[in-house]
Design a protein around this motif. Sequence first.
Motif, PDB file in Angstrom:
ATOM      1  N   ILE A  28       3.917  13.570 -10.267  1.00 27.70           N
ATOM      2  CA  ILE A  28       5.095  12.751  -9.986  1.00 27.70           C
ATOM      3  C   ILE A  28       6.090  12.851 -11.130  1.00 27.70           C
ATOM      4  O   ILE A  28       5.734  12.627 -12.289  1.00 27.70           O
ATOM      5  CB  ILE A  28       4.687  11.285  -9.761  1.00 27.70           C
ATOM      6  CG1 ILE A  28       3.774  11.177  -8.537  1.00 27.70           C
ATOM      7  CG2 ILE A  28       5.928  10.406  -9.577  1.00 27.70           C
ATOM      8  CD1 ILE A  28       3.141   9.830  -8.352  1.00 27.70           C
ATOM      9  N   SER A  30       9.371  11.330 -10.648  1.00 31.27           N
ATOM     10  CA  SER A  30      10.036  10.024 -10.579  1.00 31.27           C
ATOM     11  C   SER A  30       9.756   9.405  -9.227  1.00 31.27           C
ATOM     12  O   SER A  30       9.460  10.103  -8.255  1.00 31.27           O
ATOM     13  CB  SER A  30      11.551  10.156 -10.783  1.00 31.27           C
ATOM     14  OG  SER A  30      12.134  10.872  -9.703  1.00 31.27           O
ATOM     15  N   ILE A  31       9.841   8.096  -9.173  1.00 30.70           N
ATOM     16  CA  ILE A  31       9.707   7.360  -7.919  1.00 30.70           C
ATOM     17  C   ILE A  31      10.953   6.513  -7.735  1.00 30.70           C
ATOM     18  O   ILE A  31      11.372   5.805  -8.656  1.00 30.70           O
ATOM     19  CB  ILE A  31       8.443   6.479  -7.903  1.00 30.70           C
ATOM     20  CG1 ILE A  31       7.195   7.360  -7.890  1.00 30.70           C
ATOM     21  CG2 ILE A  31       8.459   5.560  -6.684  1.00 30.70           C
ATOM     22  CD1 ILE A  31       5.891   6.590  -7.898  1.00 30.70           C
ATOM     23  N   SER A  32      11.542   6.612  -6.570  1.00 27.49           N
ATOM     24  CA  SER A  32      12.716   5.799  -6.268  1.00 27.49           C
ATOM     25  C   SER A  32      12.275   4.602  -5.440  1.00 27.49           C
ATOM     26  O   SER A  32      11.719   3.646  -5.948  1.00 27.49           O
ATOM     27  CB  SER A  32      13.797   6.631  -5.589  1.00 27.49           C
ATOM     28  OG  SER A  32      13.266   7.318  -4.458  1.00 27.49           O
ATOM     29  N   THR A  52      13.669  -1.074  -4.958  1.00 28.13           N
ATOM     30  CA  THR A  52      14.265   0.108  -5.563  1.00 28.13           C
ATOM     31  C   THR A  52      13.691   0.338  -6.953  1.00 28.13           C
ATOM     32  O   THR A  52      12.956  -0.504  -7.496  1.00 28.13           O
ATOM     33  CB  THR A  52      15.785  -0.059  -5.663  1.00 28.13           C
ATOM     34  OG1 THR A  52      16.069  -1.100  -6.624  1.00 28.13           O
ATOM     35  CG2 THR A  52      16.390  -0.431  -4.312  1.00 28.13           C
ATOM     36  N   SER A  53      14.069   1.455  -7.545  1.00 30.07           N
ATOM     37  CA  SER A  53      13.614   1.744  -8.905  1.00 30.07           C
ATOM     38  C   SER A  53      14.136   0.715  -9.899  1.00 30.07           C
ATOM     39  O   SER A  53      13.505   0.471 -10.933  1.00 30.07           O
ATOM     40  CB  SER A  53      14.053   3.138  -9.324  1.00 30.07           C
ATOM     41  OG  SER A  53      15.468   3.257  -9.229  1.00 30.07           O
ATOM     42  N   ASN A  73       5.877   0.348 -12.644  1.00 26.42           N
ATOM     43  CA  ASN A  73       6.297   1.745 -12.784  1.00 26.42           C
ATOM     44  C   ASN A  73       5.346   2.541 -13.671  1.00 26.42           C
ATOM     45  O   ASN A  73       5.172   3.750 -13.472  1.00 26.42           O
ATOM     46  CB  ASN A  73       7.707   1.800 -13.344  1.00 26.42           C
ATOM     47  CG  ASN A  73       8.743   1.284 -12.348  1.00 26.42           C
ATOM     48  OD1 ASN A  73       8.579   1.436 -11.136  1.00 26.42           O
ATOM     49  ND2 ASN A  73       9.791   0.662 -12.856  1.00 26.42           N
ATOM     50  N   ASN A  76       2.678   3.559 -11.319  1.00 31.31           N
ATOM     51  CA  ASN A  76       3.120   4.135 -10.031  1.00 31.31           C
ATOM     52  C   ASN A  76       2.519   3.365  -8.861  1.00 31.31           C
ATOM     53  O   ASN A  76       2.028   3.972  -7.892  1.00 31.31           O
ATOM     54  CB  ASN A  76       2.750   5.626  -9.943  1.00 31.31           C
ATOM     55  CG  ASN A  76       3.555   6.482 -10.890  1.00 31.31           C
ATOM     56  OD1 ASN A  76       4.682   6.141 -11.254  1.00 31.31           O
ATOM     57  ND2 ASN A  76       2.984   7.597 -11.313  1.00 31.31           N
ATOM     58  N   GLY A  99      10.323   9.933  -3.914  1.00 33.92           N
ATOM     59  CA  GLY A  99      10.667  10.288  -5.289  1.00 33.92           C
ATOM     60  C   GLY A  99      10.752  11.777  -5.441  1.00 33.92           C
ATOM     61  O   GLY A  99      11.118  12.493  -4.491  1.00 33.92           O
ATOM     62  N   THR A 100      10.392  12.264  -6.635  1.00 35.35           N
ATOM     63  CA  THR A 100      10.393  13.695  -6.901  1.00 35.35           C
ATOM     64  C   THR A 100       9.087  14.097  -7.571  1.00 35.35           C
ATOM     65  O   THR A 100       8.482  13.312  -8.307  1.00 35.35           O
ATOM     66  CB  THR A 100      11.571  14.096  -7.808  1.00 35.35           C
ATOM     67  OG1 THR A 100      11.516  13.354  -9.028  1.00 35.35           O
ATOM     68  CG2 THR A 100      12.914  13.835  -7.120  1.00 35.35           C
ATOM     69  N   THR A 101       8.664  15.331  -7.286  1.00 37.72           N
ATOM     70  CA  THR A 101       7.455  15.884  -7.889  1.00 37.72           C
ATOM     71  C   THR A 101       7.785  17.160  -8.640  1.00 37.72           C
ATOM     72  O   THR A 101       8.795  17.813  -8.377  1.00 37.72           O
ATOM     73  CB  THR A 101       6.401  16.216  -6.834  1.00 37.72           C
ATOM     74  OG1 THR A 101       6.931  17.207  -5.943  1.00 37.72           O
ATOM     75  CG2 THR A 101       5.989  15.015  -6.049  1.00 37.72           C
ATOM     76  N   ALA A 109      11.946  16.780  -3.867  1.00 40.52           N
ATOM     77  CA  ALA A 109      11.785  15.450  -3.287  1.00 40.52           C
ATOM     78  C   ALA A 109      10.488  15.355  -2.493  1.00 40.52           C
ATOM     79  O   ALA A 109      10.010  16.340  -1.930  1.00 40.52           O
ATOM     80  CB  ALA A 109      12.975  15.133  -2.387  1.00 40.52           C
TER      81      ALA A 109
END
Length: 123
Positions: A28, A30-32, A52-53, A73, A76, A99-101, A109
């Motif tokens: 991971i 980031s996580i939105s 939200t983040s 956060n 996660n 989020g994004t990996t 995404a």
Amino acid sequence: QVQLVESGGGLVQPGGSLRLSCAASGSISSISAMRWYRQAPGKQRALIAAITSGGNTNYADSVKGRFTISRDNAKNTVYLQMNSLKPEDTAVYYCNVAGTTYRGSYVEAFGSWGQGTQVTVSS
């Protein structure tokens, strides 16, 4: 690939409380948004809470004032604290995380679903 593992469901009496957890793991970046949905028998899956983040939250009218969504956060993980439970809250609850990996030197995404956890409110 991002995996989500849910826990915390079960059988509770009307007026009782439960706390659901959903932990994300994998590469991971980031996580939105983190969301909770539920699906009752014979009904469509419905969004009930989102965060939200930045920590802004939104709730469906049916759970507003009774349910609280929160996130850690560092872990996660997203939580759903459910108070004053009613029989109509009976459903399978699913978490959804976006989020994004990491993909080598890139990020891409993702959107993943948890496996679902049964919540039954009954006397």
